[in-house]
Design an enzyme around this catalytic site. Structure first.
Site, short mmCIF file in Angstrom:
data_model
loop_
_atom_site.label_atom_id
_atom_site.label_comp_id
_atom_site.label_asym_id
_atom_site.label_seq_id
_atom_site.Cartn_x
_atom_site.Cartn_y
_atom_site.Cartn_z
CG ASN A 1 13.09 2.12 -0.18
OD1 ASN A 1 11.88 1.01 -0.43
ND2 ASN A 1 14.06 1.61 0.31
NE ARG B 1 5.45 -4.92 -33.88
CZ ARG B 1 4.69 -4.73 -34.39
NH1 ARG B 1 5.27 -4.12 -35.86
NH2 ARG B 1 3.42 -4.39 -33.96
CB ALA C 1 -0.95 0.09 1.13
CE LYS D 1 7.93 1.13 -2.90
NZ LYS D 1 8.88 0.90 -1.71
CG ASN E 1 13.58 -17.60 -50.49
OD1 ASN E 1 14.94 -17.84 -49.64
ND2 ASN E 1 14.01 -16.53 -50.94
NE ARG F 1 12.12 5.38 0.21
CZ ARG F 1 11.97 5.23 1.23
NH1 ARG F 1 13.43 4.94 1.78
NH2 ARG F 1 11.09 3.99 1.74
C1 UD1 Z 1 10.96 -0.88 5.73
C2 UD1 Z 1 11.11 -2.09 7.38
C3 UD1 Z 1 12.86 -1.39 7.08
C4 UD1 Z 1 13.80 -2.21 6.00
C5 UD1 Z 1 13.28 -1.93 5.04
C6 UD1 Z 1 13.65 -3.25 3.79
C7 UD1 Z 1 9.93 -1.10 8.77
C8 UD1 Z 1 8.74 0.33 9.96
N1 UD1 Z 1 10.81 -0.72 7.55
O1 UD1 Z 1 11.91 -0.02 5.48
O2 UD1 Z 1 13.22 -2.00 8.87
O3 UD1 Z 1 14.80 -2.56 6.51
O4 UD1 Z 1 11.54 -2.22 5.03
O5 UD1 Z 1 13.49 -3.07 2.51
O6 UD1 Z 1 8.91 -1.74 8.82
N2 UD1 Z 1 3.25 0.31 3.02
C9 UD1 Z 1 2.16 -0.43 3.19
N3 UD1 Z 1 1.96 0.90 4.01
C10 UD1 Z 1 2.11 1.53 4.61
C11 UD1 Z 1 4.01 1.62 4.46
C12 UD1 Z 1 4.30 0.57 3.60
O7 UD1 Z 1 1.61 -1.31 2.58
O8 UD1 Z 1 2.17 2.23 5.18
C13 UD1 Z 1 4.06 -1.36 2.24
C14 UD1 Z 1 4.93 -0.36 1.22
O9 UD1 Z 1 4.27 -1.14 -0.20
C15 UD1 Z 1 6.06 -1.71 1.29
C16 UD1 Z 1 6.75 -2.28 1.92
O10 UD1 Z 1 5.17 -1.77 3.11
O11 UD1 Z 1 5.86 -2.90 -0.10
C17 UD1 Z 1 7.17 -1.06 2.81
O12 UD1 Z 1 7.16 -0.11 3.29
P1 UD1 Z 1 8.78 1.01 2.49
O13 UD1 Z 1 7.54 2.55 3.78
O14 UD1 Z 1 9.35 0.86 1.65
O15 UD1 Z 1 9.54 1.05 3.82
P2 UD1 Z 1 10.88 0.72 4.33
O16 UD1 Z 1 11.40 2.53 4.43
O17 UD1 Z 1 11.79 0.23 3.36
CA CA Z 2 10.96 0.20 1.83
#
Ligand code: UD1
Ligand code: CA
Length: 481
Positions: A260, A349, A42, A54, A393, A47
């Site tokens: 990210n 294709r 979600a 993403k 051909n 980034r």
């Molecule tokens: C997260 C971890 C971090 C870890 C890293 C590994 C947490 C707090 N941190 O950080 O410790 O090292 O992943 O890649 O968990 N997502 C949701 N809803 C939200 C927020 C995030 O569904 O409200 C999902 C995102 O789509 C994603 C995943 O959770 O697939 C991780 O979220 P992201 O914001 O990328 O976390 P990181 O900052 O990478």
């Molecule tokens: Ca992440």
């Protein structure tokens, strides 16, 4: 992959209910407790700086979400939930295309990973057994590693976290050891002290739980941190305070690269390609310069196939044994038969089907066309919406004129036909077996078998004309000079 209903017993010894969510492959005799896998997808992925969510960005021609769900299917689960954001209908569709029985939940606001898992509340309530949480932005996981995480639960731990030592830990949460083999806490980088930041072991995001009350623990997570988010990683400290044991399972970095930004997307793609090349070679293909060959997630390549440098396989390509793909060729949704030769500089294709021992040469474009056994189009041609009979051909510069600006039309060519160079076949048109098409013809009518069809002005000759012309021009020049 075929998805079969799970036939196990749940923790309490009850047979599984008839919930349609319980419809994934069994994990084999090792595991007994039902498994719910929740995939978090979600996040907005700000980034990435992209209009698309993403998790729909692609690695090897397949979305990151589909990669993760593919591993989920390989591992097998009793139920799968995917957490998406509001309005992410494309993400929902992608999840259901991959796992039709998945339960898609919406997290109303991206308030953090703990809040995201909480969005799967209904599935968590219904489920009595182990829970495995995966992040959809971690697409390179393998089922073997996930199996190791589950084995840690089987060995008695309440929480198992997959850790790794990245070359560059920037942005990852750090794993704080409890001094023994256990995990004390996970600290997000933004909240870490300098000493904690210096730790090398990082959180991959993969976590498995065998807790009586995971929802209860989730509800105790606050958001008093640098990002003001509800961090799933806080589960560790809270559960440990309740006496739950948490352990770390370590895996290589290239399985848990988190994506990210676009730089990490490219890094994950590089790992994927390295794996795909190694696999093609293991299965008996020769890649002359492996680092220049690009595969898709579903490329199927037979034995003794030789791939020259700079070849790109888009999605949906199958290459049978002994085929040769020459340098600088591009193909997608195409089939190349046994012993066929394609390229150099060929473009295939969708719907190109190159028969056994057929030949497709330089600057030839194929689209929705079947070249039967031994047929040839060796130079500079466009063949679209057609069937070309065995051994025919197609001469240099031939164009199948398949489009009238509104509709596509078919060209049907029988066996053993010879199409002379620079001909245009205006579809719909049929050329009978064994016919000849004279070079430069524009063919608008069907041609009978074994006939010669010619469509061009007849050639005129004026004997001695050129010599007279030169003599005349020479005299004029002399006068003027
Ligand atoms: C997260 C971890 C971090 C870890 C890293 C590994 C947490 C707090 N941190 O950080 O410790 O090292 O992943 O890649 O968990 N997502 C949701 N809803 C939200 C927020 C995030 O569904 O409200 C999902 C995102 O789509 C994603 C995943 O959770 O697939 C991780 O979220 P992201 O914001 O990328 O976390 P990181 O900052 O990478
Ligand atoms: Ca992440």
């Amino acid at each position: 992959m075929k998805i079969a209903p799970f036939r196990g017993r749940d923790v309490r010894g009850h047979p599984p209910n008839a919930d349609p969510l319980r419809a994934l492959t069994p994990r084999g005799p090792m595991t007994r407790r039902p498994l719910l896998i929740v995939v978090l997808a979600a996040g907005q992925g700000t980034r990435m700086k992209s209009a698309a969510p993403k998790v729909l960005h692609k690695i090897g021609g397949r979305s990151m979400l589909a990669h993760v769900l593919g591993v989920v299917q390989e591992l097998g689960a009793d139920a799968v939930s995917v957490v998406i954001g509001p309005g992410m209908e494309t993400v929902r569709a992608e999840a259901l295309a991959q796992v039709p029985s998945a339960h898609v939940c919406v997290q109303p606001e991206p308030k953090g990973t703990a809040d995201a898992l909480g969005a799967a509340r209904e599935a968590l309530k219904r489920h009595a057994g182990d829970v495995l949480v995966l992040y959809a932005d971690t697409p390179l996981l393998t089922a073997a590693t996930l199996g190791r995480i589950l084995a840690a639960l089987d060995a008695g731990t309440g929480i198992a976290v997959l850790g790794f030592e990245p070359a560059d830990p920037t942005g990852y949460g750090r794993l704080l050891s409890d001094g023994g083999r256990g995990l004390a806490a996970i600290r997000e980088e933004k909240d870490a002290t300098e000493a904690e930041r210096a730790l090398k072991l990082c959180n991959s995001g993969v976590m498995a739980f065998r807790l009586d009350n995971l929802l209860g623990v989730l509800d105790r997570i606050g958001n008093a941190n640098a990002k003001g988010e509800f961090y799933l990683t806080d589960v560790v400290e809270i559960a440990r305070a309740d006496g739950v044991q948490a352990t770390i399972v370590v895996c290589p970095e290239d399985e848990v690269l988190g994506v990210n930004g676009r730089d990490q997307l490219a890094a994950a793609e590089a790992v994927f390609q390295k794996r795909a090349r190694a696999r093609a070679m293991r299965e008996g293909a020769t890649l002359i310069a492996p680092e220049t060959v690009w595969f898709s997630w579903d490329t199927k390549i037979g034995q003794d196939v030789v791939v020259e440098p700079n070849v790109f396989f888009g999605p949906g390509v199958t290459i049978d044994d002994g085929a040769e793909i020459k340098a600088n060729s591009y193909m997608e949704q195409s089939h190349i038969g046994q012993g066929a030769r394609v390229g150099p500089f060929a473009r295939l294709r969708p719907g190109a089907d190159v028969g056994p021992r057929a030949r497709v040469g330089n600057f030839v474009e194929l689209k929705n066309v079947t070249l039967r056994e031994g047929a040839k189009a060796n130079h500079l041609a466009y063949l679209g919406d057609a069937d070309v009979g065995a051994g025919s051909n197609i001469g240099a510069g031939t164009i199948f004129c398949n489009y009238d600006g509104f509709q596509k039309h078919r060209t049907e060519i029988g066996e053993g036909v010879f199409v002379g160079s620079n001909s245009s076949l205006v579809a719909p048109v049929k050329i009978g077996a064994g016919a000849y098409i004279g070079s430069g013809s524009v063919i608008t009518k069907n041609v009978s078998a074994d006939a010669l069809a010619l469509e061009r002005g007849s050639q005129e000759e004026r004997p001695g004309w050129a010599a007279k012309f030169r003599a005349m021009m020479g005299k004029r020049k002399a006068k003027a000079g």
